[in-house]
Design a protein around this motif. Sequence first.
Motif, mmCIF file in Angstrom:
data_model
loop_
_atom_site.group_PDB
_atom_site.id
_atom_site.type_symbol
_atom_site.label_atom_id
_atom_site.label_comp_id
_atom_site.label_asym_id
_atom_site.label_seq_id
_atom_site.Cartn_x
_atom_site.Cartn_y
_atom_site.Cartn_z
ATOM 1 N N PHE A 34 0.606 -3.509 8.500
ATOM 2 C CA PHE A 34 1.403 -2.150 8.265
ATOM 3 C C PHE A 34 0.582 -0.798 7.941
ATOM 4 O O PHE A 34 -0.499 -0.880 7.313
ATOM 5 C CB PHE A 34 2.511 -2.169 7.410
ATOM 6 N N TYR A 36 1.549 3.069 6.761
ATOM 7 C CA TYR A 36 2.531 4.071 6.050
ATOM 8 C C TYR A 36 1.681 5.345 5.851
ATOM 9 O O TYR A 36 0.551 5.274 5.481
ATOM 10 C CB TYR A 36 3.008 3.096 4.715
ATOM 11 N N ASP A 91 0.743 -8.354 5.357
ATOM 12 C CA ASP A 91 1.695 -9.666 5.078
ATOM 13 C C ASP A 91 0.978 -10.702 5.406
ATOM 14 O O ASP A 91 0.642 -10.840 6.431
ATOM 15 C CB ASP A 91 3.007 -9.245 5.734
ATOM 16 N N GLN A 97 7.267 -13.060 -1.286
ATOM 17 C CA GLN A 97 7.431 -11.732 -0.784
ATOM 18 C C GLN A 97 6.287 -10.905 -1.382
ATOM 19 O O GLN A 97 6.668 -9.696 -1.963
ATOM 20 C CB GLN A 97 9.057 -11.208 -1.202
ATOM 21 N N TYR B 31 16.645 -7.564 0.464
ATOM 22 C CA TYR B 31 15.523 -7.653 -0.023
ATOM 23 C C TYR B 31 15.242 -6.231 -1.018
ATOM 24 O O TYR B 31 15.109 -5.225 0.021
ATOM 25 C CB TYR B 31 14.293 -7.913 0.756
ATOM 26 N N TYR B 33 12.518 -4.355 -3.999
ATOM 27 C CA TYR B 33 11.149 -4.528 -4.602
ATOM 28 C C TYR B 33 10.910 -3.615 -5.514
ATOM 29 O O TYR B 33 11.229 -2.258 -5.308
ATOM 30 C CB TYR B 33 9.820 -4.596 -3.446
ATOM 31 N N TYR B 35 7.525 -1.579 -7.193
ATOM 32 C CA TYR B 35 6.099 -1.436 -7.229
ATOM 33 C C TYR B 35 5.743 -0.405 -8.180
ATOM 34 O O TYR B 35 6.399 0.551 -8.558
ATOM 35 C CB TYR B 35 5.474 -0.902 -6.060
ATOM 36 N N LEU B 43 -0.679 -0.177 -4.133
ATOM 37 C CA LEU B 43 0.849 -0.398 -4.737
ATOM 38 C C LEU B 43 0.895 -2.081 -5.147
ATOM 39 O O LEU B 43 0.193 -2.747 -4.509
ATOM 40 C CB LEU B 43 1.732 -0.291 -3.734
ATOM 41 N N LEU B 45 3.050 -5.152 -6.727
ATOM 42 C CA LEU B 45 4.406 -5.721 -6.768
ATOM 43 C C LEU B 45 4.856 -6.078 -8.231
ATOM 44 O O LEU B 45 3.981 -7.115 -8.824
ATOM 45 C CB LEU B 45 4.734 -6.832 -5.831
ATOM 46 N N TYR B 48 10.778 -8.693 -7.333
ATOM 47 C CA TYR B 48 11.560 -8.455 -6.014
ATOM 48 C C TYR B 48 12.937 -9.409 -6.175
ATOM 49 O O TYR B 48 12.780 -10.147 -7.302
ATOM 50 C CB TYR B 48 10.464 -8.962 -4.911
ATOM 51 N N VAL B 50 15.538 -11.135 -3.394
ATOM 52 C CA VAL B 50 16.069 -11.614 -2.049
ATOM 53 C C VAL B 50 17.456 -11.437 -1.754
ATOM 54 O O VAL B 50 18.051 -11.830 -0.597
ATOM 55 C CB VAL B 50 15.653 -12.857 -1.468
ATOM 56 N N GLY B 97 13.008 -8.660 4.862
ATOM 57 C CA GLY B 97 11.888 -9.170 3.907
ATOM 58 C C GLY B 97 10.640 -8.658 4.046
ATOM 59 O O GLY B 97 10.584 -7.421 4.527
ATOM 60 N N ALA B 98 9.366 -9.170 3.422
ATOM 61 C CA ALA B 98 8.224 -8.577 3.411
ATOM 62 C C ALA B 98 7.607 -8.440 4.504
ATOM 63 O O ALA B 98 6.469 -7.594 4.990
ATOM 64 C CB ALA B 98 7.345 -9.230 2.163
ATOM 65 N N GLY B 99 8.085 -9.175 5.545
ATOM 66 C CA GLY B 99 7.441 -9.080 7.045
ATOM 67 C C GLY B 99 7.777 -7.965 7.898
ATOM 68 O O GLY B 99 7.344 -7.926 8.931
ATOM 69 N N GLU B 100 8.659 -7.133 7.194
ATOM 70 C CA GLU B 100 9.048 -5.967 8.232
ATOM 71 C C GLU B 100 8.992 -4.850 7.255
ATOM 72 O O GLU B 100 8.670 -4.843 6.131
ATOM 73 C CB GLU B 100 10.348 -6.297 8.972
ATOM 74 N N LYS B 101 9.186 -3.594 7.898
ATOM 75 C CA LYS B 101 9.116 -2.304 7.247
ATOM 76 C C LYS B 101 9.777 -2.298 6.062
ATOM 77 O O LYS B 101 10.845 -2.577 5.700
ATOM 78 C CB LYS B 101 9.176 -1.354 8.229
ATOM 79 N N LEU B 102 9.086 -1.683 4.885
ATOM 80 C CA LEU B 102 9.982 -1.140 3.838
ATOM 81 C C LEU B 102 10.315 0.158 3.849
ATOM 82 O O LEU B 102 9.530 0.997 4.222
ATOM 83 C CB LEU B 102 8.914 -1.421 2.497
ATOM 84 N N PHE B 104 11.018 3.050 1.194
ATOM 85 C CA PHE B 104 10.683 3.397 -0.274
ATOM 86 C C PHE B 104 11.456 4.453 -0.516
ATOM 87 O O PHE B 104 11.927 5.470 0.072
ATOM 88 C CB PHE B 104 9.123 3.824 -0.304
ATOM 89 N N GLY B 105 11.742 4.698 -2.110
ATOM 90 C CA GLY B 105 12.202 5.607 -2.616
ATOM 91 C C GLY B 105 11.149 6.722 -3.085
ATOM 92 O O GLY B 105 10.084 6.604 -2.751
#
Lengths: 111, 113
Positions: A34, A36, A91, A97, B31, B33, B35, B43, B45, B48, B50, B97-102, B104-105
């Motif tokens: 990824f 960002y 990942d 996770q 999901y 998280y 950080y 970052l 972790l 987390y 699920v 989940g973690a395998g796709e984009k997150l 963030f705040g």
Amino acid sequence: EDQVTQSPEALRLQEGESSSLNCSYTVSGLRGLFWYRQDPGKGPEFLFTLYSAGEEKEKERLKATLTKKESFLHITAPKPEDSATYLCAVDASGGYQKVTFGTGTKLQVIP
Amino acid sequence: NAGVTQTPKFHILKIGQSMTLQCTQDMNHNYMYWYRQDPGMGLKLIYYSVGAGITDKGEVPNGYNVSRSTTEDFPLRLELAAPSQTSVYFCASSYRGAGEKLFFGSGTQLSVL
């Protein structure tokens, strides 16, 4: 242990001066890489996901590429608004996770 | 659509005090998280989740606790704050989940003095 190394730590470009950021990784089994973008005082914002060697993705002046050992974020004719920290993350097949982040490249584009 | 909202944005805590960092998302993501981001470090972790009622430790969980009573909220509790917990904290969420984009705040900058 999964490792992600980004270089350079900081990069200063003149507006219009193209360059590349590097993200090298050592993981047991890559499931996704990824990119960002993070602006000062804000959370990271998703740019791209790459899944397999040879894959490329583009968005405006940014193009991300992936090999078996590294990824590049190419910035073509950057503008001052491209100034930010760019984070790479992987990942891997770690079983939970966990996404491993690099420390980032801080890009400054000067008018 | 606000996305991921964190409060407060800044806080100063005294050593030994406790506090809760709030995080809420309106995207119906399962999901979530937490950080922390320290200068010169990637970052890391902390915890987390699920889904509602399910939480687990990340890389650096010591000194922190979480709960997930609803899909929307994922608060982070600091007990007996220490200077080593001075950091910027980010909450994130994703759909699968973690395998796709997150998503963030905007972060909470916390100083423990």
